[in-house]
Scaffold this active site. Structure first.
Site, PDB file in Angstrom:
ATOM      1  CB  SER A  37      40.148  -5.415  47.586  1.00  0.00           C
ATOM      2  OG  SER A  37      41.485  -5.789  47.625  1.00  0.00           O
ATOM      3  CB  ILE A  38      37.142  -1.919  44.297  1.00  0.00           C
ATOM      4  CG1 ILE A  38      37.603  -0.524  44.622  1.00  0.00           C
ATOM      5  CG2 ILE A  38      35.692  -1.554  43.659  1.00  0.00           C
ATOM      6  CD1 ILE A  38      38.150   0.094  43.133  1.00  0.00           C
ATOM      7  CB  ALA A  53      51.264  -1.676  35.417  1.00  0.00           C
ATOM      8  CB  THR A  66      42.922  -0.177  46.828  1.00  0.00           C
ATOM      9  OG1 THR A  66      43.352   0.364  45.684  1.00  0.00           O
ATOM     10  CG2 THR A  66      41.154   0.322  46.917  1.00  0.00           C
ATOM     11  CB  VAL A 122      44.325 -13.348  35.824  1.00  0.00           C
ATOM     12  CG1 VAL A 122      45.108 -12.125  35.287  1.00  0.00           C
ATOM     13  CG2 VAL A 122      42.918 -13.322  35.020  1.00  0.00           C
ATOM     14  CE  LYS A 172      41.839   0.257  35.248  1.00  0.00           C
ATOM     15  NZ  LYS A 172      41.382  -1.253  35.728  1.00  0.00           N
ATOM     16  CE1 TYR A 224      45.000   4.420  37.157  1.00  0.00           C
ATOM     17  CE2 TYR A 224      44.553   4.484  34.713  1.00  0.00           C
ATOM     18  CZ  TYR A 224      44.402   3.748  36.000  1.00  0.00           C
ATOM     19  OH  TYR A 224      43.564   2.833  36.420  1.00  0.00           O
ATOM     20  CB  ALA A 252      45.464  -1.536  42.476  1.00  0.00           C
TER      21      ALA A 252
HETATM   22  N1  NAD Z   1      41.790   2.091  43.373  1.00  0.00           N
HETATM   23  C1  NAD Z   1      41.335   3.082  42.843  1.00  0.00           C
HETATM   24  O1  NAD Z   1      41.313   4.311  42.957  1.00  0.00           O
HETATM   25  C2  NAD Z   1      40.661   2.622  41.621  1.00  0.00           C
HETATM   26  C3  NAD Z   1      40.143   3.413  40.940  1.00  0.00           C
HETATM   27  C4  NAD Z   1      39.332   2.931  39.578  1.00  0.00           C
HETATM   28  C5  NAD Z   1      39.331   1.719  39.266  1.00  0.00           C
HETATM   29  N2  NAD Z   1      40.065   0.946  39.937  1.00  0.00           N
HETATM   30  C6  NAD Z   1      40.400  -0.495  39.423  1.00  0.00           C
HETATM   31  O2  NAD Z   1      39.896  -1.384  40.308  1.00  0.00           O
HETATM   32  C7  NAD Z   1      40.313  -2.680  40.320  1.00  0.00           C
HETATM   33  C8  NAD Z   1      40.742  -3.353  41.566  1.00  0.00           C
HETATM   34  O3  NAD Z   1      41.582  -2.462  42.145  1.00  0.00           O
HETATM   35  P1  NAD Z   1      41.944  -2.071  43.775  1.00  0.00           P
HETATM   36  O4  NAD Z   1      41.704  -0.580  43.649  1.00  0.00           O
HETATM   37  O5  NAD Z   1      40.527  -2.693  44.673  1.00  0.00           O
HETATM   38  O6  NAD Z   1      43.143  -2.406  44.319  1.00  0.00           O
HETATM   39  P2  NAD Z   1      43.568  -4.104  44.675  1.00  0.00           P
HETATM   40  O7  NAD Z   1      45.060  -3.864  44.951  1.00  0.00           O
HETATM   41  O8  NAD Z   1      42.824  -4.308  46.278  1.00  0.00           O
HETATM   42  O9  NAD Z   1      42.991  -5.071  43.758  1.00  0.00           O
HETATM   43  C9  NAD Z   1      43.603  -5.262  42.550  1.00  0.00           C
HETATM   44  C10 NAD Z   1      43.640  -6.850  42.672  1.00  0.00           C
HETATM   45  O10 NAD Z   1      44.222  -7.284  41.334  1.00  0.00           O
HETATM   46  C11 NAD Z   1      44.767  -8.748  41.639  1.00  0.00           C
HETATM   47  N3  NAD Z   1      45.817  -9.105  40.511  1.00  0.00           N
HETATM   48  C12 NAD Z   1      46.917  -8.279  40.190  1.00  0.00           C
HETATM   49  N4  NAD Z   1      47.606  -9.122  39.588  1.00  0.00           N
HETATM   50  C13 NAD Z   1      46.887 -10.462  39.493  1.00  0.00           C
HETATM   51  C14 NAD Z   1      47.265 -11.376  38.673  1.00  0.00           C
HETATM   52  N5  NAD Z   1      48.213 -11.817  37.711  1.00  0.00           N
HETATM   53  N6  NAD Z   1      46.219 -12.776  38.721  1.00  0.00           N
HETATM   54  C15 NAD Z   1      45.072 -12.557  39.482  1.00  0.00           C
HETATM   55  N7  NAD Z   1      45.031 -11.412  40.330  1.00  0.00           N
HETATM   56  C16 NAD Z   1      45.813 -10.322  40.234  1.00  0.00           C
HETATM   57  C17 NAD Z   1      45.135  -8.195  43.236  1.00  0.00           C
HETATM   58  O11 NAD Z   1      45.521  -9.564  43.816  1.00  0.00           O
HETATM   59  C18 NAD Z   1      44.317  -7.557  43.764  1.00  0.00           C
HETATM   60  O12 NAD Z   1      43.473  -8.329  44.382  1.00  0.00           O
HETATM   61  C19 NAD Z   1      41.347  -2.601  39.400  1.00  0.00           C
HETATM   62  O13 NAD Z   1      41.193  -3.001  37.964  1.00  0.00           O
HETATM   63  C20 NAD Z   1      41.639  -0.892  39.415  1.00  0.00           C
HETATM   64  O14 NAD Z   1      42.526  -0.575  38.386  1.00  0.00           O
HETATM   65  C21 NAD Z   1      40.683   1.256  41.217  1.00  0.00           C
END
Ligand code: NAD
Length: 271
Positions: free
Chosen positions: A19-20, A103, A201, A73, A170, A163, A203
């Site tokens: 996770s980020i 989503a 990750t 959330v 976003k 996307y 997501a």
């Molecule tokens: N991975 C990528 O390429 C990328 C690029 C740009 C932005 N992001 C964004 O970074 C953020 C983190 O995503 P990630 O890539 O680390 O993946 P990740 O799956 O590790 O993190 C997503 C998190 O959202 C949480 N989540 C989902 N539904 C939820 C809910 N109802 N209540 C509480 N928590 C909930 C999940 O439990 C998870 O911890 C996201 O907003 C994603 O869109 C990701």
């Protein structure tokens, strides 16, 4: 002396070690900060509590990881529980990291034009409205000079086929950053976002990250993909006093992909 010595805050959105949010939290912990965490609630019929265990495996190793509580959330009472834990452990907080999006795969696979009404509402609520909800719930415990940081993606600025509905979420999240930055500005609370390039990750996989990794490598000025640690470095900057004059900003950590107006060096492979 670490950048976050004496700083305390909440990190929302760690699912596992990819996770980020975990990369960001590790940097904060390494730099002397203290963090509280949430995890996605486990289903009552899962006695193994897999969601909690996956996050606890990471946080248990750090004394400065002070609490871990379940939070969906979409539930105000869950958000309140997180903020109550933060108040109990920290009194006030210096930072809030929001790294949450979701989503349904069904909607992500469809063309945007076929997005379902319920799927749209759910994706928007979890991926965009949630920033407003957690900022509002944290308002009373955010110190003057505190910072809020969220994670966004370029698909909210430009059409990125695949996307789809998440791109619309976003765009809403990016706007929420600007409006929250205005609302909280008088308290000297800053609100910013990092627009990360693709990273593997949970997501990311749902949003078709593998194709994007290839594309970014060929098109981005740096000619490579970004690393989790590079997002963590930018996050440390935006969450620390080093960025004191910056709010409502979307900082791209994407190897420069967003500045391109043509496929760049990828054209060499097409010719
Ligand atoms: N991975 C990528 O390429 C990328 C690029 C740009 C932005 N992001 C964004 O970074 C953020 C983190 O995503 P990630 O890539 O680390 O993946 P990740 O799956 O590790 O993190 C997503 C998190 O959202 C949480 N989540 C989902 N539904 C939820 C809910 N109802 N209540 C509480 N928590 C909930 C999940 O439990 C998870 O911890 C996201 O907003 C994603 O869109 C990701």
């Amino acid at each position: 002396m670490g950048l976050f010595v004496g700083k305390k805050g909440v990190v929302l959105g760690v699912a596992n070690d990819h996770s980020i949010a975990w990369a960001v939290a590790r940097r904060i912990l390494d730099e002397g900060g203290q963090c509280g965490f949430s995890h996605l609630p486990d289903r009552p019929d899962d006695p193994r509590q897999r969601n909690r265990r996956r996050v606890a495996q990471l946080t248990d190793k750090h004394d400065a990881a002070r609490f871990l509580v379940p939070m969906d959330v979409t539930r105000d009472e869950d958000i309140r529980t997180v903020m109550d834990a933060a108040r109990e452990h920290f009194g006030t907080i210096d930072f809030l990291v929001h790294s949450i999006a979701h989503a349904s795969m069904d909607d992500l696979k469809k063309d945007t034009i076929d997005t379902s009404r319920d799927g749209f509402k759910m994706a928007m609520e979890i991926s965009a409205y949630s920033l407003i909800a957690v900022a509002a719930a944290a308002r009373e415990i955010l110190r003057q000079n505190a910072t809020i940081l969220t994670m966004t993606y370029f698909g909210g600025e430009r059409a990125v086929p695949g996307y789809n509905v998440m791109g619309i979420c976003k765009a809403a999240l990016d706007a929420a950053v600007r409006y929250l930055a205005f609302d909280l500005g008088p308290q000297n609370i800053r609100v910013n976002a990092i627009s990360a390039g693709p990273l593997r990750t949970l997501a990311g996989r749902g949003a078709g990250v593998d194709d994007m990794l290839t594309l970014y490598e060929q098109v981005a000025p740096l000619g490579r993909n970004i690393k989790h640690t590079e997002v963590a470095s930018a996050a440390a900057f935006l969450l620390s006093d080093m960025s004191d004059g910056i709010t409502g900003e979307i900082l791209h950590v994407d190897g420069g992909y967003n500045i391109m107006g043509s496929p760049g060096r990828m054209l060499d492979n097409i010719k």
